[in-house]
Design an enzyme around this catalytic site. Sequence first.
Site, mmCIF file in Angstrom:
data_model
loop_
_atom_site.group_PDB
_atom_site.id
_atom_site.type_symbol
_atom_site.label_atom_id
_atom_site.label_comp_id
_atom_site.label_asym_id
_atom_site.label_seq_id
_atom_site.Cartn_x
_atom_site.Cartn_y
_atom_site.Cartn_z
ATOM 1 N N TRP A 95 0.897 -1.251 0.032
ATOM 2 C CA TRP A 95 -0.010 -0.268 -0.052
ATOM 3 C C TRP A 95 0.887 1.357 0.157
ATOM 4 O O TRP A 95 2.125 1.237 0.408
ATOM 5 C CB TRP A 95 -0.871 -0.091 1.296
ATOM 6 C CG TRP A 95 -0.293 -0.011 2.500
ATOM 7 C CD1 TRP A 95 -0.010 -1.055 3.347
ATOM 8 C CD2 TRP A 95 0.243 1.097 3.264
ATOM 9 N NE1 TRP A 95 0.798 -0.619 4.422
ATOM 10 C CE2 TRP A 95 0.737 0.721 4.449
ATOM 11 C CE3 TRP A 95 0.251 2.584 3.020
ATOM 12 C CZ2 TRP A 95 1.427 1.454 5.580
ATOM 13 C CZ3 TRP A 95 0.489 3.390 4.176
ATOM 14 C CH2 TRP A 95 1.409 2.810 5.234
ATOM 15 N N GLU A 229 8.705 -3.163 17.491
ATOM 16 C CA GLU A 229 7.559 -3.431 16.472
ATOM 17 C C GLU A 229 6.455 -3.866 16.972
ATOM 18 O O GLU A 229 5.510 -3.563 16.574
ATOM 19 C CB GLU A 229 8.224 -4.474 15.498
ATOM 20 C CG GLU A 229 9.562 -4.030 14.842
ATOM 21 C CD GLU A 229 9.272 -2.904 13.802
ATOM 22 O OE1 GLU A 229 7.941 -2.362 13.534
ATOM 23 O OE2 GLU A 229 10.131 -2.426 13.091
ATOM 24 N N THR A 232 4.860 -0.797 18.858
ATOM 25 C CA THR A 232 4.167 -0.047 17.749
ATOM 26 C C THR A 232 2.806 -0.590 17.113
ATOM 27 O O THR A 232 1.928 -0.108 16.799
ATOM 28 C CB THR A 232 4.904 0.418 16.525
ATOM 29 O OG1 THR A 232 5.715 -0.975 16.176
ATOM 30 C CG2 THR A 232 5.947 1.478 16.871
HETATM 31 FE FE LIG Z 1 8.086 -0.400 12.907
#
Ligand SMILES: [Fe+2]
Length: 396
Positions: A95, A229, A232
């Site tokens: 995307w 990660e 987030t």
């Molecule tokens: Fe990230």
Amino acid sequence: MALKLNNLPFQSNTYPSFALPPMASLRSPKFFMASTLSSGSKEVESIKKPFTPPREVHVQVMHSMPPQKIEIFKSLEDWAEDNILVHLKPVEKCWQPQDFLPDPASDGFDEQVRELRARAKEIPDEYFVVLVGDMITEEALPTYQTMLNTLDGVRDETGASPTSWAIWTRAWTAEENRHGDLLNKYLYLSGQVDMRQIEKTIQYLIGSGMDPRTENSPYLGFIYTSFQERATFISHGNTARLAKEHGDMKLAQICGIIAADEKRHETAYTKIVEKLFEIDPNGTILALEDMMRKKISMPAHLMYDGRDDNLFENFSAVAQRLGVYTAKDYADILEFLVGRWQVEKLTGLSGEGQKAQEYVCGLPARIRRLEERAQARAKQATIKPFSWIFDREVKL
Ligand SMILES: [Fe+2]
Ligand SMILES: [Fe+2]
């Protein structure tokens, strides 16, 4: 993603947060800088510079991984190609921010922007504070690519190195770059935020860097990125959920699509650490213990807008209150990773390794207990103005 958690007494000291290293309280805006030269360095008084935001001061350890271990990462080149690069998406299948934004080349642009702004008006200021903080964190991407390239044995030596590790880092950066772009453009169009103040904060933050305390070690570095990660993934997932609750399905989609990328990146980084546990269980458990004792500092912990010396703490407090990223999430992430890497089942560890295993496995419960106590003691919420929203006040 960058968030501070509540004030929690943790280990033997009372730290201001998980996000800040112990010496953070020594920082004096614009007068102290973290010395980056070598271990054993001490605080230095720097000349006050207009581009120097508040800095933290502590000893910075460098190249702590024994040099012979660099060979492990060289020998994993082919493994990384087959097991890690597969978690990247081909550009043609990715995307792009434009897929989720009004098309400036279309006749319907004005109308689409009007609709976006009408939806944004229904969203409370406190949500925007968190979304802006998340966007600023994403926008400091140059710092994160730099951080990955500090890691011995996996860094991109030339800027176009053909090793699997370097290919991953560049392509990861290129994927991440879409996150800040998308959130930045959305916030610009929303009309709800002070873009100039936000842009200043980004400039300060990139100039300031970050201090994840990963000591040039890919063991520490990949544990850090695994944690980040997932952090987030959780926080973008929560801003998506809240956007939906505020009736903005398009914004929910924006946050959700970013969260999905973070999840894919988490899968890759946790796989690397899983492999390290397989090859070198003792070295890896000691690295995990080390990172957890130092605590995972959030990437935007040095955030500054030229006005608020406690900007990061204030932003993090709002994120905590809205449930976008909380102390409980920190414990949950650790628990998840401990399970993912089957830390409890590790065998054949040295005495030191066994102690590390015990410490790490007991830590999530410990953090939760401390968090409950901190909540019980929590003071009345205070109110703070945020320059990002034209100094309108938000409850912390
Ligand atoms: Fe990230
Ligand atoms: Fe991201």
